[in-house]
Design a protein around this motif. Structure first.
Motif, PDB file in Angstrom:
ATOM      1  N   LEU A  13       0.828  -1.198   0.000  1.00 51.82           N
ATOM      2  CA  LEU A  13       0.000   0.000   0.000  1.00 51.82           C
ATOM      3  C   LEU A  13       0.866   1.252   0.000  1.00 51.82           C
ATOM      4  N   SER A  14       0.283   2.338  -0.511  1.00 48.64           N
ATOM      5  CA  SER A  14       0.896   3.658  -0.445  1.00 48.64           C
ATOM      6  C   SER A  14      -0.168   4.629   0.057  1.00 48.64           C
ATOM      7  N   VAL A  15       0.181   5.427   1.070  1.00 51.40           N
ATOM      8  CA  VAL A  15      -0.781   6.297   1.742  1.00 51.40           C
ATOM      9  C   VAL A  15      -0.193   7.696   1.840  1.00 51.40           C
ATOM     10  N   THR A  16      -1.023   8.714   1.541  1.00 55.16           N
ATOM     11  CA  THR A  16      -0.613  10.096   1.783  1.00 55.16           C
ATOM     12  C   THR A  16      -1.563  10.705   2.808  1.00 55.16           C
ATOM     13  N   VAL A  17      -0.980  11.547   3.682  1.00 59.86           N
ATOM     14  CA  VAL A  17      -1.727  12.162   4.782  1.00 59.86           C
ATOM     15  C   VAL A  17      -1.427  13.653   4.790  1.00 59.86           C
ATOM     16  N   ALA A  18      -2.463  14.482   4.743  1.00 62.29           N
ATOM     17  CA  ALA A  18      -2.304  15.932   4.746  1.00 62.29           C
ATOM     18  C   ALA A  18      -2.158  16.453   6.167  1.00 62.29           C
ATOM     19  N   ALA A  19      -1.486  17.596   6.294  1.00 58.01           N
ATOM     20  CA  ALA A  19      -1.415  18.272   7.589  1.00 58.01           C
ATOM     21  C   ALA A  19      -2.769  18.867   7.958  1.00 58.01           C
ATOM     22  N   LEU A  20      -3.548  19.292   6.960  1.00 59.11           N
ATOM     23  CA  LEU A  20      -4.872  19.838   7.229  1.00 59.11           C
ATOM     24  C   LEU A  20      -5.792  18.705   7.673  1.00 59.11           C
ATOM     25  N   GLY A  21      -6.157  18.736   8.939  1.00 60.70           N
ATOM     26  CA  GLY A  21      -7.049  17.740   9.485  1.00 60.70           C
ATOM     27  C   GLY A  21      -6.412  16.390   9.754  1.00 60.70           C
ATOM     28  N   ALA A  22      -5.091  16.250   9.528  1.00 57.75           N
ATOM     29  CA  ALA A  22      -4.441  14.926   9.584  1.00 57.75           C
ATOM     30  C   ALA A  22      -5.256  13.927   8.767  1.00 57.75           C
ATOM     31  N   GLU A  23      -5.751  14.384   7.621  1.00 53.42           N
ATOM     32  CA  GLU A  23      -6.684  13.609   6.813  1.00 53.42           C
ATOM     33  C   GLU A  23      -5.953  12.823   5.732  1.00 53.42           C
ATOM     34  N   ILE A  24      -6.268  11.537   5.630  1.00 58.84           N
ATOM     35  CA  ILE A  24      -5.728  10.731   4.540  1.00 58.84           C
ATOM     36  C   ILE A  24      -6.221  11.286   3.215  1.00 58.84           C
ATOM     37  N   GLN A  25      -5.301  11.425   2.271  1.00 59.70           N
ATOM     38  CA  GLN A  25      -5.640  11.910   0.936  1.00 59.70           C
ATOM     39  C   GLN A  25      -5.723  10.794  -0.090  1.00 59.70           C
ATOM     40  N   SER A  26      -4.992   9.720   0.156  1.00 55.76           N
ATOM     41  CA  SER A  26      -5.029   8.600  -0.790  1.00 55.76           C
ATOM     42  C   SER A  26      -4.570   7.329  -0.096  1.00 55.76           C
ATOM     43  N   ILE A  27      -5.156   6.220  -0.521  1.00 51.28           N
ATOM     44  CA  ILE A  27      -4.687   4.875  -0.181  1.00 51.28           C
ATOM     45  C   ILE A  27      -4.667   4.114  -1.495  1.00 51.28           C
ATOM     46  N   ASP A  28      -3.475   3.779  -1.969  1.00 45.72           N
ATOM     47  CA  ASP A  28      -3.325   3.144  -3.272  1.00 45.72           C
ATOM     48  C   ASP A  28      -2.723   1.757  -3.131  1.00 45.72           C
ATOM     49  N   LEU A  29      -3.160   0.864  -4.008  1.00 46.63           N
ATOM     50  CA  LEU A  29      -2.546  -0.450  -4.106  1.00 46.63           C
ATOM     51  C   LEU A  29      -1.148  -0.329  -4.704  1.00 46.63           C
ATOM     52  N   SER A  30      -0.379  -1.413  -4.635  1.00 47.52           N
ATOM     53  CA  SER A  30       0.993  -1.378  -5.138  1.00 47.52           C
ATOM     54  C   SER A  30       1.051  -1.083  -6.623  1.00 47.52           C
ATOM     55  N   PRO A  34      -6.475   3.146  -6.837  1.00 45.76           N
ATOM     56  CA  PRO A  34      -6.892   3.741  -5.570  1.00 45.76           C
ATOM     57  C   PRO A  34      -7.970   2.932  -4.858  1.00 45.76           C
ATOM     58  N   LEU A  35      -7.921   2.992  -3.525  1.00 44.61           N
ATOM     59  CA  LEU A  35      -8.975   2.443  -2.682  1.00 44.61           C
ATOM     60  C   LEU A  35      -9.829   3.548  -2.074  1.00 44.61           C
ATOM     61  N   LEU A  36      -9.221   4.708  -1.827  1.00 44.81           N
ATOM     62  CA  LEU A  36      -9.907   5.803  -1.144  1.00 44.81           C
ATOM     63  C   LEU A  36     -10.582   6.733  -2.149  1.00 44.81           C
ATOM     64  N   TRP A  37     -11.743   7.256  -1.757  1.00 37.57           N
ATOM     65  CA  TRP A  37     -12.448   8.272  -2.529  1.00 37.57           C
ATOM     66  C   TRP A  37     -11.548   9.493  -2.709  1.00 37.57           C
ATOM     67  N   HIS A  38     -11.623  10.130  -3.887  1.00 33.91           N
ATOM     68  CA  HIS A  38     -10.690  11.204  -4.245  1.00 33.91           C
ATOM     69  C   HIS A  38     -11.206  12.607  -3.956  1.00 33.91           C
ATOM     70  N   GLY A  39     -12.357  12.732  -3.333  1.00 31.73           N
ATOM     71  CA  GLY A  39     -12.803  14.045  -2.865  1.00 31.73           C
ATOM     72  C   GLY A  39     -13.412  14.940  -3.923  1.00 31.73           C
ATOM     73  N   ASP A  40     -14.048  14.378  -4.924  1.00 19.45           N
ATOM     74  CA  ASP A  40     -14.693  15.183  -5.964  1.00 19.45           C
ATOM     75  C   ASP A  40     -15.831  15.992  -5.327  1.00 19.45           C
ATOM     76  N   ALA A 147     -13.832   7.398   3.378  1.00 19.91           N
ATOM     77  CA  ALA A 147     -14.694   7.038   2.247  1.00 19.91           C
ATOM     78  C   ALA A 147     -13.910   6.152   1.288  1.00 19.91           C
ATOM     79  N   PHE A 148     -14.472   4.996   0.972  1.00 18.89           N
ATOM     80  CA  PHE A 148     -13.811   4.049   0.076  1.00 18.89           C
ATOM     81  C   PHE A 148     -14.593   3.916  -1.223  1.00 18.89           C
ATOM     82  N   LEU A 149     -13.859   3.638  -2.281  1.00 19.32           N
ATOM     83  CA  LEU A 149     -14.497   3.527  -3.589  1.00 19.32           C
ATOM     84  C   LEU A 149     -15.535   2.410  -3.589  1.00 19.32           C
ATOM     85  N   TRP A 150     -16.628   2.685  -4.255  1.00 14.64           N
ATOM     86  CA  TRP A 150     -17.718   1.714  -4.446  1.00 14.64           C
ATOM     87  C   TRP A 150     -18.150   1.836  -5.900  1.00 14.64           C
TER      88      TRP A 150
END
Length: 289
Positions: A13-30, A34-40, A147-150
């Motif tokens: 996995l690869s994960v990015t975390v923003a300083a704003l809100g300590a919020e995850i921005q992405s969770i990606d497979l190798s 993507p697994l995480l919703w992209h915030g549209d 939020a995870f992709l569906w």
């Protein structure tokens, strides 16, 4: 340390975390999927907000703590606050938000909120610690809202479901104007299994105040799937918007104010009253299975 997003990665996995809100921005497979919703913002601009010091709405968007009344937006201010990254390496990162003059004007408590994201094989663990550094008991609620992709990657056109580890059929609560009524509805779970349908979210979130247990699996029949384990998070919500390609898996400790209830934070269902000088922890583990 830098306010740029932190990136942690391993062979799974690869994960990015923003300083704003300590919020995850992405969770990606190798392979980069993507697994995480992209915030549209056409559907919802959030991705995985941290909820503190309240979960849900407050009457008139105001709370009262120790006789002090102040504005408080839905799900609290942590999601809109800039955290400080205090530690990081290739496999984990830790962010911290401490009480300030700005937060005390909204919430008169000397708190410290620390959020740690760590990878271990195919597992992402999100840990939170809330400390009361003040001289009086501190009321608060806390929750995760990822939020995870569906559908999940590689599962387009296939039915998705949520399966509770405990096999229960917990009663359903529906918000009334953003607040929690006493009424409960029959469970949409059948012996722990919920077949997801966008129509289930036409009346907003599905909330399970009791009985959902401490773990579940979300995924497509036959895979892929994500396994969740929760620590000190007894309430569960599932939320999406009809037609939106995501579903939120939300473990909470605390819920929206009761219908007709007072603004007092201590009176909200599930509120924690943390003793002076004490701390408490929460965790959400997400494992690719």
């Amino acid at each position: 340390m830098s306010s740029a997003p932190a990136r942690i990665t391993n062979d799974h996995l690869s994960v990015t975390v923003a300083a704003l809100g300590a919020e995850i921005q992405s969770i990606d497979l190798s392979d980069g999927r993507p697994l995480l919703w992209h915030g549209d913002p056409a559907f919802w601009a959030g991705r995985a907000p941290v909820l503190f010091p309240i979960v849900g709405r407050a009457p008139g968007d105001r709370i009262a703590v120790n006789g002090q009344t102040a504005p408080m937006a839905q799900h609290g201010f942590a999601r809109r606050s800039l955290f400080t990254r205090i530690a990081a390496d290739a496999r984990y990162c830790r962010h911290e938000l401490a009480a300030s003059a700005e937060t005390r004007a909204l919430y008169p408590c000397d708190f410290r909120l620390t959020i740690t994201h760590a990878l271990d094989g195919p597992r992402l663990t999100i840990r939170a610690e809330v400390a009361n550094e003040g001289p009086t008991p501190m009321p608060f609620g806390f929750g995760f809202h990822p939020a995870f992709l569906w559908p999940l990657p590689g599962a387009a056109g296939r039915a998705h479901r949520v399966v509770l580890d405990n096999g229960a059929s917990p009663a359903l609560a529906r918000l009334d104007g953003g607040f929690l009524p006493e009424q409960r509805h029959p469970s949409p779970f059948d012996s722990g299994v919920l077949q997801l349908d966008p129509a289930q979210f036409a009346a907003d979130a599905m909330i399970f105040p009791e009985g959902a247990g401490s773990g579940l699996t979300y995924g497509a029949e036959g895979g892929p799937a994500l396994q969740f384990r929760f620590e000190n998070l007894p309430h569960l919500a599932l939320w999406s918007k009809p037609g939106a390609p995501f579903v939120c898996i939300e473990p909470w400790h605390g819920m929206a104010a009761r219908c007709g209830g007072p603004p007092d934070l201590a009176a909200r269902p599930g509120t924690i009253l943390l003793a002076a000088g004490a701390s408490t922890r929460f965790a959400c583990q997400i494992t690719l299975v």
